[in-house]
Design a protein around this motif. Structure first.
Motif, PDB file in Angstrom:
ATOM      1  N   GLU A 241       0.909  -0.911  -0.039  1.00  0.00           N
ATOM      2  CA  GLU A 241       0.147  -0.319   0.238  1.00  0.00           C
ATOM      3  C   GLU A 241       1.194   1.343   0.167  1.00  0.00           C
ATOM      4  OE1 GLU A 241      -4.194  -1.311   2.010  1.00  0.00           O
ATOM      5  OE2 GLU A 241      -2.115  -0.159   3.592  1.00  0.00           O
ATOM      6  N   LEU A 242       1.638   1.487   0.653  1.00  0.00           N
ATOM      7  CA  LEU A 242       2.725   2.588   0.500  1.00  0.00           C
ATOM      8  C   LEU A 242       3.523   3.196  -1.019  1.00  0.00           C
ATOM      9  CD1 LEU A 242       4.685   4.566   2.529  1.00  0.00           C
ATOM     10  CD2 LEU A 242       6.057   3.055   2.339  1.00  0.00           C
ATOM     11  N   ALA A 243       4.676   1.499  -1.329  1.00  0.00           N
ATOM     12  CA  ALA A 243       4.486   2.476  -2.648  1.00  0.00           C
ATOM     13  C   ALA A 243       3.343   2.724  -3.851  1.00  0.00           C
ATOM     14  CB  ALA A 243       4.833   0.890  -2.889  1.00  0.00           C
ATOM     15  N   GLU A 244       2.115   2.075  -3.670  1.00  0.00           N
ATOM     16  CA  GLU A 244       0.908   2.240  -4.691  1.00  0.00           C
ATOM     17  C   GLU A 244       0.254   3.502  -3.923  1.00  0.00           C
ATOM     18  OE1 GLU A 244      -1.270   1.204  -7.224  1.00  0.00           O
ATOM     19  OE2 GLU A 244      -0.084  -0.187  -6.799  1.00  0.00           O
ATOM     20  N   SER A 245       1.121   3.981  -2.798  1.00  0.00           N
ATOM     21  CA  SER A 245       0.714   5.780  -2.364  1.00  0.00           C
ATOM     22  C   SER A 245       1.340   6.123  -3.137  1.00  0.00           C
ATOM     23  CB  SER A 245       0.338   5.515  -1.088  1.00  0.00           C
ATOM     24  OG  SER A 245      -0.852   5.088  -0.329  1.00  0.00           O
ATOM     25  N   PHE A 246       2.527   6.224  -3.717  1.00  0.00           N
ATOM     26  CA  PHE A 246       3.288   7.687  -3.813  1.00  0.00           C
ATOM     27  C   PHE A 246       3.046   7.207  -5.386  1.00  0.00           C
ATOM     28  CE2 PHE A 246       5.561   7.155  -0.608  1.00  0.00           C
ATOM     29  CZ  PHE A 246       6.603   8.019   0.119  1.00  0.00           C
ATOM     30  N   ILE A 247       2.638   7.492  -6.236  1.00  0.00           N
ATOM     31  CA  ILE A 247       1.691   7.920  -7.354  1.00  0.00           C
ATOM     32  C   ILE A 247       2.853   7.526  -8.240  1.00  0.00           C
ATOM     33  CG2 ILE A 247      -0.330   8.785  -6.763  1.00  0.00           C
ATOM     34  CD1 ILE A 247       0.362  11.231  -8.234  1.00  0.00           C
ATOM     35  N   GLU A 248       4.067   8.314  -8.388  1.00  0.00           N
ATOM     36  CA  GLU A 248       5.240   8.038  -9.116  1.00  0.00           C
ATOM     37  C   GLU A 248       5.595   6.883  -9.741  1.00  0.00           C
ATOM     38  OE1 GLU A 248       6.882  10.340  -5.784  1.00  0.00           O
ATOM     39  OE2 GLU A 248       4.719   9.861  -6.247  1.00  0.00           O
ATOM     40  N   PHE A 249       5.304   5.890  -8.265  1.00  0.00           N
ATOM     41  CA  PHE A 249       6.442   4.742  -8.165  1.00  0.00           C
ATOM     42  C   PHE A 249       4.857   3.261  -9.044  1.00  0.00           C
ATOM     43  CE2 PHE A 249       8.005   4.770  -4.400  1.00  0.00           C
ATOM     44  CZ  PHE A 249       8.858   6.076  -4.470  1.00  0.00           C
ATOM     45  N   ARG A 250       3.377   3.956  -9.111  1.00  0.00           N
ATOM     46  CA  ARG A 250       2.670   3.692  -9.433  1.00  0.00           C
ATOM     47  C   ARG A 250       3.153   2.326 -11.562  1.00  0.00           C
ATOM     48  NH1 ARG A 250      -2.587   6.172  -7.847  1.00  0.00           N
ATOM     49  NH2 ARG A 250      -2.283   6.028  -6.284  1.00  0.00           N
ATOM     50  N   PRO A 251       3.207   2.495 -11.746  1.00  0.00           N
ATOM     51  CA  PRO A 251       3.305   2.443 -13.563  1.00  0.00           C
ATOM     52  C   PRO A 251       4.900   1.380 -13.852  1.00  0.00           C
ATOM     53  CG  PRO A 251       3.536   5.360 -13.697  1.00  0.00           C
ATOM     54  CD  PRO A 251       3.487   4.687 -12.250  1.00  0.00           C
ATOM     55  N   LEU A 252       5.499   1.472 -12.862  1.00  0.00           N
ATOM     56  CA  LEU A 252       6.912   0.683 -12.658  1.00  0.00           C
ATOM     57  C   LEU A 252       6.691  -0.760 -11.858  1.00  0.00           C
ATOM     58  CD1 LEU A 252       9.406   4.201 -11.943  1.00  0.00           C
ATOM     59  CD2 LEU A 252       8.281   2.532 -13.815  1.00  0.00           C
ATOM     60  N   LEU A 253       5.941  -0.462 -10.448  1.00  0.00           N
ATOM     61  CA  LEU A 253       5.366  -1.413  -9.275  1.00  0.00           C
ATOM     62  C   LEU A 253       5.186  -2.821 -10.805  1.00  0.00           C
ATOM     63  CD1 LEU A 253       3.284   0.441  -6.732  1.00  0.00           C
ATOM     64  CD2 LEU A 253       5.674  -0.072  -6.420  1.00  0.00           C
ATOM     65  N   GLY A 254       5.808  -3.873  -9.588  1.00  0.00           N
ATOM     66  CA  GLY A 254       6.167  -5.090 -10.800  1.00  0.00           C
ATOM     67  C   GLY A 254       6.735  -5.258 -11.521  1.00  0.00           C
ATOM     68  N   GLN A 255       7.587  -4.401 -12.406  1.00  0.00           N
ATOM     69  CA  GLN A 255       8.580  -4.138 -13.150  1.00  0.00           C
ATOM     70  C   GLN A 255       9.816  -4.912 -12.628  1.00  0.00           C
ATOM     71  OE1 GLN A 255       8.171  -1.380 -15.764  1.00  0.00           O
ATOM     72  NE2 GLN A 255       5.801  -0.313 -15.737  1.00  0.00           N
ATOM     73  N   CYS A 256       9.892  -5.145 -11.709  1.00  0.00           N
ATOM     74  CA  CYS A 256      11.495  -5.268 -11.433  1.00  0.00           C
ATOM     75  C   CYS A 256      11.955  -6.785 -11.602  1.00  0.00           C
ATOM     76  CB  CYS A 256      12.146  -5.319  -9.953  1.00  0.00           C
ATOM     77  SG  CYS A 256      11.432  -3.166  -8.918  1.00  0.00           S
ATOM     78  N   ARG A 257      12.898  -6.967 -11.434  1.00  0.00           N
ATOM     79  CA  ARG A 257      13.916  -8.137 -12.137  1.00  0.00           C
ATOM     80  C   ARG A 257      13.628  -9.209 -11.404  1.00  0.00           C
ATOM     81  NH1 ARG A 257      20.081  -9.079 -12.893  1.00  0.00           N
ATOM     82  NH2 ARG A 257      19.837  -6.849 -14.549  1.00  0.00           N
ATOM     83  N   PHE A 258      13.708  -9.089  -9.700  1.00  0.00           N
ATOM     84  CA  PHE A 258      12.899  -9.707  -8.356  1.00  0.00           C
ATOM     85  C   PHE A 258      11.412  -9.128  -7.954  1.00  0.00           C
ATOM     86  CE2 PHE A 258      17.639  -9.170  -8.780  1.00  0.00           C
ATOM     87  CZ  PHE A 258      18.514 -10.437  -9.112  1.00  0.00           C
TER      88      PHE A 258
END
Length: 305
Positions: A241-258
């Motif tokens: 929820e914290l990461a999702e609440s930083f709106i600039e992170f949203r398009p990038l979440l789930g795309q990390c290598r790990f």
């Protein structure tokens, strides 16, 4: 009967109903209601009553640390994060308030008060630049010179004023709601912080008439003034929820290598790549790491979270 909580003082609540205001208490020892809550109350005579039940909420704004939680307000459409050109304000607290709002689907608006102090204005604007760049609305105002434009902006909204002590929330409330007569005090320049003036949350209807507030306030909107904040714990917010609440992170979440990337120093981390190429502001990423560390420590101290 149906009611709307318009003030909260611990286990004691002021509830607006179609038949007037009642001073209400809860049946149990635990207080689980907030200003803005819709409730069912049982009148007890002599202006008293008991809260029987809670009408399901749209959302809840609250803060928490490892062992305590504080309900602030419920059923909000917007949160007005009040900062000022003086005294100095914490941009980290602004990010905390935004996280609390985003996690509950509440729209944040940043209000820069005391904008008439021109020698401090540029510095305040610089502090707020990362938020403005993300698309968050920033309204500059001088509460002492009137707030008619802001009042028009708030028409029909269910909003709350939050912020550090000394930012001028009570003065702003008086400008927006002439009948509020909220207490104000001078700023303590020596401490560069304000003196607490509001000790409980209170809801003010924005309609022409406060009659039958429990019903009319929904259409015209309302405004809640809340006590000044120096801290805003977010122990109840999960890591996702914290990461999702930083709106600039949203398009990038789930795309990390790990999949279990902690966004610290892992190779192939999309957040770190965005930080490096300027798509994420360094100050905002610092806020994210600070809040995440605090939440992790709170959960370590109290696994119940």
């Amino acid at each position: 009967m149906d009611g709307l909580i318009v003030a909260a003082f611990g286990r004691h609540y002021e509830v607006a109903t179609a038949e007037g205001r009642l001073q209400c208490y809860t049946r149990g020892k635990k207080s689980s209601f907030a200003c803005g809550d819709r409730v069912r109350v049982a009148p007890g005579g002599d202006g008293q009553g008991v809260i029987d039940s809670l009408v399901p909420r749209r959302n809840l704004l609250w803060r928490s640390d490892a062992f305590r939680e504080k309900l602030i307000a419920a059923n909000l459409s917007h949160i007005l994060i009040v900062v000022a050109t003086e005294p100095g304000f914490s941009d980290l607290l602004v990010s905390r308030c935004i996280v609390a709002a985003e996690s509950q689907d509440i729209t944040p608006i940043i209000v820069l008060n005391k904008a008439d102090l021109g020698d401090r204005l540029d510095a305040a604007r610089t502090q707020l630049a990362p938020f403005r760049a993300l698309g968050y609305e920033v309204i500059e105002i001088s509460a002492l010179q009137g707030a008619a434009g802001l009042r028009e902006r708030l028409a029909g909204l269910r909003s709350i004023l939050v912020g550090q002590s000394g930012m001028g929330k009570s003065t702003l409330t008086n400008a927006l709601i002439p009948d509020a007569q909220a207490a104000t005090r001078e700023i303590s320049e020596a401490l560069d912080s304000g003196k607490h003036t509001t000790t409980f949350a209170r809801l003010y209807p924005l309609g022409e008439s406060p009659i039958d507030e429990a019903k009319s306030a929904e259409g015209a909107g309302w405004l809640i003034d809340s006590p000044g904040l120096q801290v805003f714990g977010l122990a109840h917010v999960s890591a996702d929820e914290l990461a999702e609440s930083f709106i600039e992170f949203r398009p990038l979440l789930g795309q990390c290598r790990f999949r279990d990337c902690r966004h610290e120093a892992e190779p192939g981390c999309t957040l770190l790549e965005a930080l490096a190429d300027g798509r994420i502001a360094p100050r905002r990423f610092e806020h994210y790491r600070t809040i995440r560390a605090e939440i992790a420590e709170a959960k370590r101290l109290n696994p119940g979270w």
